[in-house]
Each structure stands twice: as C-alpha cells, then as structure tokens.
Design an enzyme around this catalytic site. Structure first.
Site, mmCIF file in Angstrom:
data_model
loop_
_atom_site.group_PDB
_atom_site.id
_atom_site.type_symbol
_atom_site.label_atom_id
_atom_site.label_comp_id
_atom_site.label_asym_id
_atom_site.label_seq_id
_atom_site.Cartn_x
_atom_site.Cartn_y
_atom_site.Cartn_z
ATOM 1 N N LYS A 113 18.063 -34.727 -3.676
ATOM 2 C CA LYS A 113 17.562 -35.618 -4.307
ATOM 3 C C LYS A 113 17.485 -35.422 -5.430
ATOM 4 C CE LYS A 113 15.514 -37.748 -0.308
ATOM 5 N NZ LYS A 113 15.560 -37.037 0.288
HETATM 6 C C1 LIG Z 1 15.872 -36.358 2.026
HETATM 7 C C2 LIG Z 1 16.203 -35.468 3.078
HETATM 8 C C3 LIG Z 1 17.094 -35.805 4.039
HETATM 9 C C4 LIG Z 1 17.322 -36.660 4.697
HETATM 10 O O1 LIG Z 1 18.175 -37.276 3.948
HETATM 11 P P1 LIG Z 1 18.990 -39.231 3.994
HETATM 12 O O2 LIG Z 1 20.040 -39.894 3.358
HETATM 13 O O3 LIG Z 1 17.625 -40.181 4.188
HETATM 14 O O4 LIG Z 1 19.554 -39.196 4.934
HETATM 15 C C5 LIG Z 1 17.278 -34.404 4.794
HETATM 16 N N1 LIG Z 1 17.009 -33.297 3.874
HETATM 17 C C6 LIG Z 1 16.454 -33.005 3.095
HETATM 18 C C7 LIG Z 1 15.539 -31.856 2.881
HETATM 19 C C8 LIG Z 1 15.801 -34.311 2.269
HETATM 20 O O5 LIG Z 1 15.176 -34.149 1.682
#
Ligand SMILES: *Cc1c(COP(=O)(O)O)cnc(C)c1O
Length: 470
Positions: A113
């Site tokens: 993220k």
């Molecule tokens: C947010 C997240 C996901 C999921 O990603 P999306 O964009 O919500 O599909 C998967 N793995 C980790 C470690 C995350 O922080």
C-alpha cells in the site's frame, strides 16, 4: 482526462476534483472517461526510465490538470531510494523457474500500500496548498491501510490523520509501527471494540454533513482513483524487468495478485486495458472467497460481516470488494444504466448473476483460485525449503494460486503484498521461528507510543477531531 461515475450521475470532472472526494454523489465510483492507450514504441522507450520517471509517464495519462513539471517533481519526490530501500524501488525476486516475486513491500510500512499511498501524501499536500485549504483524514484500520496512510501523511502541511484502530487487536509489530509515530498531525485513536465498531464511527462522523463540512473531513480509502492509478505503474515496471532479456518487444507476462478489496488487481486490469501485454491476471483469495466464487461461477454474492472469517492473511478478510464495481463497469461495456440496475438488484437481493458474461472473464485475462490456512503454511514452508526466501502469508496465497497457471515462456510475477515480519506469528507457525527483521525495525516495539484509548463513542471521536483538526 476527465472522470465520470460508474452509475452515470456525475458531470465529468478533472482529476484533482475527484481526488479529494470519496464516492461519487450518486454512490458510484469515479472512472476515467476513456482508458488511455500505450503503443509498443512507448513501452520500449519506457524500459530505460527510472521508476519515478516511468510513474510520471503513466500518471500523466490520467492526471492532466497538474502541470507536467509539477507532476514529475511529485513522482521524483515519492519514488526515491531512501523511501523504497534502494535504486530499483520495486525489485524482482526470482523464486524458481518461471516464477518470481514483484517486491512491492520495500516502502516505509513494508506492505504494497506504500506504493500508492506515498504518492498520495505528496499529491494531497500539493493540491491542498494550491487550493489554499486543508484536510482532516478520518479512517478505520485493522492494520496495513492505516499505517500506510500515516507514514504517507506524517509531517505533511495542510493534512491531519485521525486513525481509529480496534484496541489490542492488531499484532504488536503493527501497533508499534503506527503508534510510535510522534508527528503532531498524526492522531492514533485505539477504540475499545472491534474493527466494525471503528468503521461504524467513521460512517457516523462522515455522515454528519455539518461536522464533515466544518472540519473538512476526508478519506484515503482504496476506492480513491489516485491509488489505482499509482498502482498501474508497477505492472508496467514488472513487465519491463521480467521481459528484459526476451528479444520479443511484446513478450507477455502473467501476474498473480493476493486480493481483498480488488484494488491491486484492478490496477492490473487497467494496465492490460492500456495495452500492456499481460497474459493472465491470477486473482488469489483466502477463505473469504467472494471474488474467486465470482470468477468461477459468475455470481457475485458479498458476505455479511458475520460470514467473514478471520484468517491468517487478515488484509484479505473482506466481505465485499469495494473496487469491484469498476471492473463490472467495463464488463458491461461501460454502460452506467446497466451498472446501476445491477447494483440496485444487489441491494434488493444480496447478489447478482453475470454468468452469461463468463467468456469475457477469460478475454480480460482473469483466472482465480483460493487458498486456505493449511495452504499458506505449506506454501511458506515449501518456498523457504526450496529457495531460502521467507514470504508473508498474503504473498503465500498468491504463490499457491499462481502455481497451476505457470506456463512455459511466460514469466509469472506474484505480487509481494507485505514482508513476513508484519505477520510473524504465522511465520512461526509455519517455520518454527519468527520472520527475519529488516534493518531499522529491530526494537520497534520498545519505542515510545503515542495513542489515545477511548470508548466506542461517536461524540468522543468528534471531540478529538475538533481539538486536533488542521
Ligand atoms: C491491502 C492488502 C491486500 C489486498 O489488496 P486489495 O487491493 O484490497 O485487493 C493484500 N495483501 C496485503 C498485505 C494487503 O495489505
């Protein structure tokens, strides 16, 4: 480039206007009025760019109301070696024949993220200054989103963050990451309750329009188009590094994506729609398999929170995928009337059936699979035994689901969505010892923490916001 609502009820708006909003006024999601196309010549020319300049080339197709020099300065301020642990920003980590990890978790919070959120922090500061206004970001988190938002906004002018988390329910490492921030504009609020209580408070506060307007309340949730656009970049980057040696300029790659809210893989779908030669987009879910079920059956049936399991890949524990509407919009030929009718049906009946569109899923490159706790442990162990690499539980879901789709001559890149240290309890369960700690994180739990613990009460939160707002 202007932006429309998936449900048809919003006049076309420039990027910086949709940037600071959440949902469109009609309840839909902002989408670009047309998907920009990239030529094979452009793809070749982009091979030699730094990550920051690649990001600039991709983002300027979506962001046309920020002067180009300013946009380039923003991507260069964001994708720096000091922020992302080295010159490549996103390294490729080969696992074995045909399969590699795309290292998206080298940023400050060790999860993918950061890739989008770090850009958002710089973008918000820039846009708010230009407009002479401020923003108070209110959010609820059970882990990764909250810390990525805080590390992106810390110290930024014109922005404050009020982040609610369920008291005592995150890992010690995750708590330490968030609560050890000492920046005056970051407000950690631990709520005595569960994640849903935090989310209910956020809804109640943002639903009070007078309060929302007075204190300029905003959000940085995963439906923000800027986050999707910034994520599109690493698909281009993954493609260029995985096909570097393949004489064919249009060589294909496949991506496997651990999915929750459908934000990460939606960016892959956008990249493919722009002309990037992606063969397959492999969607991986954990036991919360709403999306896997959709791609298998054509039926979309979001779950109630009571039907949502707590798993060992917690960032994928979702009951409804907030970005999925944007994919369905494309599936329906970008027809807002049909999209709206479908979402009305969803509200009335709890599901909808697009099985008639199943042939299109493959045309869009989508395949899917699901992974369980036992699969995660087994995959973490097998990858460690075979390669010496320790992977996090979400990435393990991606590897597990990717394996049957690996094809000769087509590199399979599994998106590494977090580093294992964030989820060390599961690593211990799999390997009998904790996850390795990256440099700089050795004693994070011992740092002083800055957090207020409060009851799950809307007025209490409003008072905290009113006191700390910028
Ligand atoms: C947010 C997240 C996901 C999921 O990603 P999306 O964009 O919500 O599909 C998967 N793995 C980790 C470690 C995350 O922080």
């Amino acid at each position: 480039m202007r932006y429309l609502s998936t449900r048809g009820g919003m006049a076309p708006q420039p990027f910086t206007d949709v940037l600071l909003e959440g949902l469109a006024p009609d309840g839909g999601l902002a989408v670009p009025e047309a998907v920009p196309r990239v030529t094979p010549e452009q793809l070749q020319a982009w091979r030699s760019l730094s990550y920051a300049d690649l990001a600039y080339e991709v983002l300027k197709l979506f962001i046309t109301d920020i002067p180009e020099d300013d946009l380039r300065a923003l991507t260069r301020a964001t994708y720096r070696p000091e922020v992302f642990g080295g010159d490549v920003i996103v390294p490729l980590k080969p696992l074995k024949q045909g399969i590699a990890l795309l290292g998206l978790s080298e940023g400050p919070t060790l999860a993918f993220k950061d890739m989008a959120m770090q850009f958002l922090g710089n973008l918000f500061e820039y846009v708010l200054a230009r407009r002479g206004t401020t923003l108070n970001i209110l959010g609820a988190t059970s882990g990764d989103t909250g810390s990525a938002a805080e590390y992106a906004m810390r110290g930024k002018k014109g922005v404050a963050v009020f982040m609610l988390s369920p008291a005592g329910r995150m890992s010690a490492f995750q708590r330490a990451q968030m609560y050890s921030l000492q920046d005056a504009n970051i407000h950690n609020i631990a709520v005595r309750g569960v994640f849903d209580d935090c989310q209910d408070i956020v809804k109640a506060v943002s639903g009070d329009l007078a309060f929302k307007t007075t204190h300029r309340i905003g959000a940085v949730n995963s439906i923000n188009w800027a986050r999707i656009a910034a994520q599109v970049v690493y698909y281009f980057h993954g493609w260029r590094i995985a096909t570097e040696g393949a004489g064919d300029p249009m060589a294909q790659v496949s991506f496997a994506v651990p999915s929750g809210n459908f934000g990460n893989i939606l960016a892959g779908h956008v990249a493919r729609s722009m002309g990037l030669p992606i063969r397959r987009l492999v969607l991986a879910t954990n036991e919360n398999n709403v999306l896997e079920e959709f791609f298998r059956t054509g039926i979309y049936r979001p779950r109630a929170s009571s039907e949502t399991y707590e798993t060992s890949s917690p960032s994928m524990d979702i009951s409804k995928a907030s970005n999925f509407e944007r994919f369905v919009y494309d599936l329906l030929g970008r027809d807002p009337a049909r999209l709206k009718a479908l979402w009305d049906e969803l509200a009335a009946t709890g599901s909808f059936d697009l099985s008639a569109h199943k042939p299109q899923f493959a045309q869009y490159g989508f395949v899917s699979g699901t992974s369980t706790h036992a699969d995660r442990l087994d995959t973490i162990r097998r990858v460690h035994t075979e390669t010496g690499v320790v992977i996090d539980p979400h990435t393990a879901d991606g590897v597990k689901v990717a394996l049957p789709f690996v094809e000769p001559g087509v590199p399979m890149l599994v998106l590494e969505t977090a580093l294992p240290v964030k989820f060390s309890a599961t690593i211990e369960e799999a390997l009998g010892r904790p996850a390795p700690r990256p440099a700089g994180f050795e004693n994070i739990e011992q740092l002083p923490q800055r957090v207020q613990t409060v009851d799950a009460d809307v007025q209490t939160i409003k008072d905290l916001i009113a006191a700390g707002a910028v």
